[in-house]
Design an enzyme around this catalytic site. Sequence first.
Site, mmCIF file in Angstrom:
data_model
loop_
_atom_site.group_PDB
_atom_site.id
_atom_site.type_symbol
_atom_site.label_atom_id
_atom_site.label_comp_id
_atom_site.label_asym_id
_atom_site.label_seq_id
_atom_site.Cartn_x
_atom_site.Cartn_y
_atom_site.Cartn_z
ATOM 1 N N PRO A 30 58.381 -17.269 102.129
ATOM 2 C CA PRO A 30 58.229 -18.144 100.958
ATOM 3 C C PRO A 30 58.132 -17.432 99.614
ATOM 4 C CG PRO A 30 56.149 -17.908 102.071
ATOM 5 C CD PRO A 30 57.157 -17.157 102.905
ATOM 6 N N CYS A 31 59.231 -16.820 99.187
ATOM 7 C CA CYS A 31 59.208 -16.103 97.911
ATOM 8 C C CYS A 31 59.029 -17.046 96.724
ATOM 9 C CB CYS A 31 60.454 -15.237 97.754
ATOM 10 S SG CYS A 31 62.000 -16.113 97.905
ATOM 11 N N HIS A 32 59.196 -18.350 96.948
ATOM 12 C CA HIS A 32 58.944 -19.309 95.863
ATOM 13 C C HIS A 32 57.466 -19.334 95.480
ATOM 14 C CE1 HIS A 32 58.302 -21.701 99.540
ATOM 15 N NE2 HIS A 32 57.434 -22.384 98.826
#
Length: 193
Positions: free
Chosen positions: A160-162
């Site tokens: 989840p780089c968001h």
Amino acid sequence: MNDIPTALRDLATPAPRDLGPSTLFRAGAVDQVASVDSPFGPVWVAWSSRGVTALTPRFVCGSLDDFATEHRRRTLEEGHLPNDLERRITDALERGDTVDVPVDMRGLGEFQVSVLEACATIRPGTVRSYGWIAGELSNPGAVRAVGTALGKNPIPLIVPCHRVVRSDGAVGNYAFGAAMKHELLVREGAILA
């Protein structure tokens, strides 16, 4: 002495054309790919025998060829995800908690893998800064390198780089656009609409 490299190169033989796709897949020579429905619309998913290797919404890569080119994947043909893996992916994307989805990061550099592993620890509804990840890696000066590694994340939404934002709290960039990043964070309750 100069003939040895040439002789060794001549020994290499390509795989027979009739070698079954499943054999190549099990040997790790190719990934398989399928389109899966998600809360964000259809997504392309590539996977190996070890786990998910790439994931991209179809609005980014409309065709299988575009997806394979984008991720430089060696894909065979469009197939069907194993039921268990498809269920894990769709459930994880719906919940925002992707910890149960197996991933395969072979082929990525050591630094990028360490960045993605630190990123994977960020729980839904939480954000951390690029500097936080650099600190987790005991390399506080690597903030820009962290951003570059996250920008090349082949499995966003799963890793989840968001959830990684700028130190000033601004959402920052995202592979699928800042608007989608903002939408993901609102959906998870990490920021207000």
